[in-house]
Design a protein around this motif. Structure first.
Motif, PDB file in Angstrom:
ATOM      1  N   GLU A   1       1.574  10.771  -5.203  1.00 45.66           N
ATOM      2  CA  GLU A   1       0.602   9.745  -5.559  1.00 45.66           C
ATOM      3  C   GLU A   1       0.144   8.905  -4.368  1.00 45.66           C
ATOM      4  OE1 GLU A   1       2.125   7.375  -8.732  1.00 45.66           O
ATOM      5  OE2 GLU A   1       2.487   9.091 -10.052  1.00 45.66           O
ATOM      6  N   LEU A   2       0.672   9.185  -3.188  1.00 43.46           N
ATOM      7  CA  LEU A   2       0.319   8.388  -2.024  1.00 43.46           C
ATOM      8  C   LEU A   2      -1.053   8.793  -1.476  1.00 43.46           C
ATOM      9  CD1 LEU A   2       3.708   8.362  -0.064  1.00 43.46           C
ATOM     10  CD2 LEU A   2       2.867   6.697  -1.738  1.00 43.46           C
ATOM     11  N   GLU A   3      -1.673   7.849  -0.743  1.00 44.56           N
ATOM     12  CA  GLU A   3      -2.921   8.161  -0.062  1.00 44.56           C
ATOM     13  C   GLU A   3      -2.652   9.107   1.100  1.00 44.56           C
ATOM     14  OE1 GLU A   3      -5.723   7.288  -1.187  1.00 44.56           O
ATOM     15  OE2 GLU A   3      -5.350   5.586  -2.508  1.00 44.56           O
ATOM     16  N   ARG A   4      -3.701   9.588   1.739  1.00 45.06           N
ATOM     17  CA  ARG A   4      -3.539  10.554   2.831  1.00 45.06           C
ATOM     18  C   ARG A   4      -2.748   9.977   3.996  1.00 45.06           C
ATOM     19  NH1 ARG A   4      -6.113   9.429   7.250  1.00 45.06           N
ATOM     20  NH2 ARG A   4      -7.583   7.697   7.160  1.00 45.06           N
ATOM     21  N   ASP A   5      -2.780   8.626   4.142  1.00 43.48           N
ATOM     22  CA  ASP A   5      -2.015   7.988   5.219  1.00 43.48           C
ATOM     23  C   ASP A   5      -0.634   7.547   4.758  1.00 43.48           C
ATOM     24  OD1 ASP A   5      -2.742   5.923   3.572  1.00 43.48           O
ATOM     25  OD2 ASP A   5      -3.762   4.740   5.112  1.00 43.48           O
ATOM     26  N   ALA A   6      -0.242   7.998   3.560  1.00 44.72           N
ATOM     27  CA  ALA A   6       1.079   7.741   2.959  1.00 44.72           C
ATOM     28  C   ALA A   6       1.245   6.309   2.476  1.00 44.72           C
ATOM     29  CB  ALA A   6       2.206   8.113   3.920  1.00 44.72           C
ATOM     30  N   THR A   7       0.148   5.584   2.256  1.00 49.01           N
ATOM     31  CA  THR A   7       0.233   4.254   1.661  1.00 49.01           C
ATOM     32  C   THR A   7       0.127   4.353   0.151  1.00 49.01           C
ATOM     33  OG1 THR A   7      -2.158   3.928   1.893  1.00 49.01           O
ATOM     34  CG2 THR A   7      -0.740   3.102   3.674  1.00 49.01           C
ATOM     35  N   ILE A   8       0.666   3.343  -0.523  1.00 52.91           N
ATOM     36  CA  ILE A   8       0.525   3.227  -1.968  1.00 52.91           C
ATOM     37  C   ILE A   8      -0.814   2.559  -2.260  1.00 52.91           C
ATOM     38  CG2 ILE A   8       1.454   2.147  -4.060  1.00 52.91           C
ATOM     39  CD1 ILE A   8       4.222   2.408  -2.825  1.00 52.91           C
ATOM     40  N   ARG A   9      -1.571   3.132  -3.152  1.00 54.70           N
ATOM     41  CA  ARG A   9      -2.921   2.637  -3.410  1.00 54.70           C
ATOM     42  C   ARG A   9      -2.900   1.242  -4.028  1.00 54.70           C
ATOM     43  NH1 ARG A   9      -7.552   6.084  -6.468  1.00 54.70           N
ATOM     44  NH2 ARG A   9      -7.192   7.313  -4.578  1.00 54.70           N
ATOM     45  N   ILE A  10      -3.703   0.337  -3.452  1.00 59.45           N
ATOM     46  CA  ILE A  10      -3.985  -0.953  -4.082  1.00 59.45           C
ATOM     47  C   ILE A  10      -5.338  -0.854  -4.777  1.00 59.45           C
ATOM     48  CG2 ILE A  10      -4.366  -3.417  -3.695  1.00 59.45           C
ATOM     49  CD1 ILE A  10      -2.626  -3.222  -1.207  1.00 59.45           C
ATOM     50  N   LEU A  11      -6.337  -0.501  -4.012  1.00 54.24           N
ATOM     51  CA  LEU A  11      -7.675  -0.224  -4.510  1.00 54.24           C
ATOM     52  C   LEU A  11      -8.228   0.945  -3.711  1.00 54.24           C
ATOM     53  CD1 LEU A  11      -9.168  -3.824  -4.823  1.00 54.24           C
ATOM     54  CD2 LEU A  11      -8.577  -2.315  -6.715  1.00 54.24           C
ATOM     55  N   ALA A  12      -9.316   1.506  -4.178  1.00 55.25           N
ATOM     56  CA  ALA A  12      -9.915   2.646  -3.478  1.00 55.25           C
ATOM     57  C   ALA A  12     -11.376   2.338  -3.186  1.00 55.25           C
ATOM     58  CB  ALA A  12      -9.790   3.909  -4.316  1.00 55.25           C
ATOM     59  N   PRO A  13     -11.655   1.627  -2.078  1.00 51.67           N
ATOM     60  CA  PRO A  13     -13.038   1.352  -1.715  1.00 51.67           C
ATOM     61  C   PRO A  13     -13.792   2.647  -1.418  1.00 51.67           C
ATOM     62  CG  PRO A  13     -11.517  -0.045  -0.472  1.00 51.67           C
ATOM     63  CD  PRO A  13     -10.706   1.023  -1.127  1.00 51.67           C
ATOM     64  N   PRO A  14     -15.113   2.602  -1.502  1.00 50.78           N
ATOM     65  CA  PRO A  14     -15.901   3.809  -1.218  1.00 50.78           C
ATOM     66  C   PRO A  14     -15.877   4.163   0.263  1.00 50.78           C
ATOM     67  CG  PRO A  14     -17.346   1.921  -1.547  1.00 50.78           C
ATOM     68  CD  PRO A  14     -15.956   1.454  -1.880  1.00 50.78           C
ATOM     69  N   MET A  15     -16.280   5.379   0.573  1.00 54.00           N
ATOM     70  CA  MET A  15     -16.444   5.799   1.959  1.00 54.00           C
ATOM     71  C   MET A  15     -17.477   4.918   2.630  1.00 54.00           C
ATOM     72  SD  MET A  15     -14.384   8.255   2.726  1.00 54.00           S
ATOM     73  CE  MET A  15     -15.139   9.122   4.110  1.00 54.00           C
ATOM     74  N   PRO A  16     -17.303   4.680   3.933  1.00 56.14           N
ATOM     75  CA  PRO A  16     -16.309   5.258   4.858  1.00 56.14           C
ATOM     76  C   PRO A  16     -15.088   4.369   5.086  1.00 56.14           C
ATOM     77  CG  PRO A  16     -18.001   4.155   6.123  1.00 56.14           C
ATOM     78  CD  PRO A  16     -18.352   3.936   4.668  1.00 56.14           C
ATOM     79  N   PHE A  17     -14.735   3.510   4.124  1.00 53.52           N
ATOM     80  CA  PHE A  17     -13.662   2.525   4.333  1.00 53.52           C
ATOM     81  C   PHE A  17     -12.307   3.151   3.999  1.00 53.52           C
ATOM     82  CE2 PHE A  17     -17.556   0.190   3.764  1.00 53.52           C
ATOM     83  CZ  PHE A  17     -17.482  -0.766   4.759  1.00 53.52           C
ATOM     84  N   VAL A  18     -11.777   3.926   4.931  1.00 62.20           N
ATOM     85  CA  VAL A  18     -10.563   4.699   4.683  1.00 62.20           C
ATOM     86  C   VAL A  18      -9.340   4.163   5.416  1.00 62.20           C
ATOM     87  CG1 VAL A  18     -11.858   6.810   4.193  1.00 62.20           C
ATOM     88  CG2 VAL A  18     -11.136   6.314   6.536  1.00 62.20           C
ATOM     89  N   ARG A  19      -9.525   3.254   6.367  1.00 62.66           N
ATOM     90  CA  ARG A  19      -8.384   2.717   7.125  1.00 62.66           C
ATOM     91  C   ARG A  19      -8.000   1.352   6.553  1.00 62.66           C
ATOM     92  NH1 ARG A  19      -9.059   2.210  13.439  1.00 62.66           N
ATOM     93  NH2 ARG A  19      -8.152   4.305  13.466  1.00 62.66           N
ATOM     94  N   ARG A  20      -6.750   1.208   6.139  1.00 61.71           N
ATOM     95  CA  ARG A  20      -6.268  -0.053   5.573  1.00 61.71           C
ATOM     96  C   ARG A  20      -5.328  -0.729   6.559  1.00 61.71           C
ATOM     97  NH1 ARG A  20      -2.568  -0.027   0.263  1.00 61.71           N
ATOM     98  NH2 ARG A  20      -0.838  -0.464   1.662  1.00 61.71           N
ATOM     99  N   MET A  21      -5.503  -2.035   6.722  1.00 62.69           N
ATOM    100  CA  MET A  21      -4.654  -2.794   7.629  1.00 62.69           C
ATOM    101  C   MET A  21      -4.253  -4.118   6.978  1.00 62.69           C
ATOM    102  SD  MET A  21      -6.565  -2.214  11.306  1.00 62.69           S
ATOM    103  CE  MET A  21      -8.112  -2.868  10.702  1.00 62.69           C
ATOM    104  N   TRP A  22      -3.022  -4.537   7.253  1.00 63.33           N
ATOM    105  CA  TRP A  22      -2.517  -5.823   6.792  1.00 63.33           C
ATOM    106  C   TRP A  22      -3.088  -6.881   7.722  1.00 63.33           C
ATOM    107  CZ3 TRP A  22       2.340  -5.892   3.621  1.00 63.33           C
ATOM    108  CH2 TRP A  22       2.720  -7.180   3.236  1.00 63.33           C
ATOM    109  N   ALA A  23      -3.895  -7.821   7.195  1.00 60.42           N
ATOM    110  CA  ALA A  23      -4.695  -8.679   8.067  1.00 60.42           C
ATOM    111  C   ALA A  23      -4.208 -10.115   8.157  1.00 60.42           C
ATOM    112  CB  ALA A  23      -6.149  -8.682   7.588  1.00 60.42           C
ATOM    113  N   ALA A  24      -3.732 -10.684   7.063  1.00 58.42           N
ATOM    114  CA  ALA A  24      -3.398 -12.109   7.064  1.00 58.42           C
ATOM    115  C   ALA A  24      -2.555 -12.412   5.834  1.00 58.42           C
ATOM    116  CB  ALA A  24      -4.670 -12.961   7.070  1.00 58.42           C
ATOM    117  N   GLY A  25      -2.056 -13.636   5.792  1.00 58.07           N
ATOM    118  CA  GLY A  25      -1.274 -14.025   4.626  1.00 58.07           C
ATOM    119  C   GLY A  25      -0.798 -15.458   4.714  1.00 58.07           C
ATOM    120  N   LYS A  26      -0.187 -15.897   3.613  1.00 58.03           N
ATOM    121  CA  LYS A  26       0.345 -17.255   3.543  1.00 58.03           C
ATOM    122  C   LYS A  26       1.547 -17.273   2.602  1.00 58.03           C
ATOM    123  CE  LYS A  26      -0.961 -22.022   2.404  1.00 58.03           C
ATOM    124  NZ  LYS A  26      -2.062 -22.922   1.957  1.00 58.03           N
ATOM    125  N   PHE A  27       2.566 -18.027   2.976  1.00 59.97           N
ATOM    126  CA  PHE A  27       3.739 -18.251   2.139  1.00 59.97           C
ATOM    127  C   PHE A  27       3.816 -19.737   1.786  1.00 59.97           C
ATOM    128  CE2 PHE A  27       4.884 -14.390   4.355  1.00 59.97           C
ATOM    129  CZ  PHE A  27       5.607 -13.660   3.427  1.00 59.97           C
TER     130      PHE A  27
END
Length: 337
Positions: free
Chosen positions: A104-130
């Motif tokens: 069930e993993l994506e081609r880059d072995a990540t677990i899917r959160i959402l599936a944006p349309p092409m060409p947005f295929v690279r996912r990166m952790w960008a920011a956050g807050k605790f």
């Protein structure tokens, strides 16, 4: 024979991904805007349950340079993972992570959160807050309530378009927790975390973003994340993303010079820098961070901190070339978590 098979596997993966090297076409822009408009927000995701075990925290401690002896700890530093001890800021990252079978993993072995349309295929952790509202303890049973809160697009008419997806995670203790979490407080939120992921096209370009006007550091330490470090953190967070583990994939598919250091691990080490340098009567109230450039395995990283005031610390992590990979800010409060 093994090298030939490895090369063939990478070539096969590369052939499945068309590299993108120009601005979006009109049809691609409309597709992105239509996809965003169809999303129903906030979008709840299945809650995740976990048990805070001292064993898992000890494994994390063996991974982090601030707890495994690489960086000598200050006298006040708490390193107790026994039953009932307080969970340190950010250590919750190794709990309540989603699981999925390999098929069930994506081609880059990540677990899917959402599936944006092409060409947005690279996912990166960008920011956050605790936001740390109430302590968690070893022995607690916890529940993470998750939702995708916002989806947006930036710079669709430029050569650097991106889709931004923000998640909000509320972690609570649940029935069966150890005595330090009284039944009357089981429904209270202990930690609220915001995570932002960006989706970008797969390109051949890497731009270094300069970070200017950083203050003079009041404290610093350096460490070098190895391939073992990345493997351990991936295992602790059930994260098989190939950009952290697979050198061949990282270089030949993602066009990176090496494997990437995890964004959340760098954020956690920034919080660890606060723990090593805060006064004993203060603890972290909120911590916010933003990834600014990529940091790579086997390259030394120096973490800096500057006391902006008695309750605010500015933090950043940079490599030996002066490239800043992450910036953050911690606000402190009275009382020890």
């Amino acid at each position: 024979m093994q090298a030939t098979l490895k090369h063939t596997r990478t070539r096969a993966v590369t052939s499945q991904v068309q590299r993108w090297s120009s601005s979006l076409s009109q049809s691609e822009t409309k597709s992105v805007e239509s996809w965003i408009a169809r999303q129903s927000l906030p979008s709840s995701q299945p809650a995740l349950y976990d048990h805070i075990s001292g064993s898992q925290l000890n494994a994390l401690g063996c991974t982090l340079p601030t707890l495994n002896g690489t960086i000598p700890p200050p006298p006040h530093r708490r390193t107790d993972f026994s039953y009932g001890s307080v969970v340190l800021p950010g250590h919750l990252l190794v709990f309540c992570n989603p699981h999925a079978p390999e098929r069930e993993l994506e081609r880059d072995a990540t677990i899917r959160i959402l599936a944006p349309p092409m060409p947005f295929v690279r996912r990166m952790w960008a920011a956050g807050k605790f936001e740390f509202k109430r302590p968690l303890h070893v022995g607690d049973n916890i529940k993470a309530e998750r939702a995708v809160s916002t989806i947006g697009a930036k710079r669709l008419d430029s050569e650097n378009p991106m889709i931004i997806v923000e998640q909000i995670i509320h972690t609570k203790t649940v029935e069966g927790s150890q005595p330090r979490s009284p039944p009357s407080m089981l429904s209270d939120v202990c930690v609220t975390e915001t995570r932002s992921h960006v989706y970008v096209p797969l390109t051949n370009e890497r731009r270094v973003r300069p970070i200017r006007d950083l203050p003079k550091p009041d404290f610093s330490f350096s460490y070098t994340p190895t391939d073992t470090t990345l493997f351990h953190f991936s295992a602790l967070t059930f994260n098989a993303h190939r950009i952290h583990l697979d050198k061949d994939y990282s270089q030949n598919v993602e066009n990176l010079p090496e494997r990437l250091v995890h964004g959340p691990m760098t954020a956690l080490i920034l919080m660890e820098a606060v723990e090593n340098n805060r006064p004993e009567h203060l603890s972290i109230d909120t911590f916010e961070y933003r990834a600014t450039n990529q940091l790579f395995v086997n390259q030394a990283i120096t973490v800096h901190g500057n006391w902006v005031s008695g309750s605010k610390i500015k933090l950043w992590a940079q490599n030996d070339d002066g490239v800043v990979g992450m910036v953050g800010e911690a606000y402190l409060k009275l009382g020890v978590a």
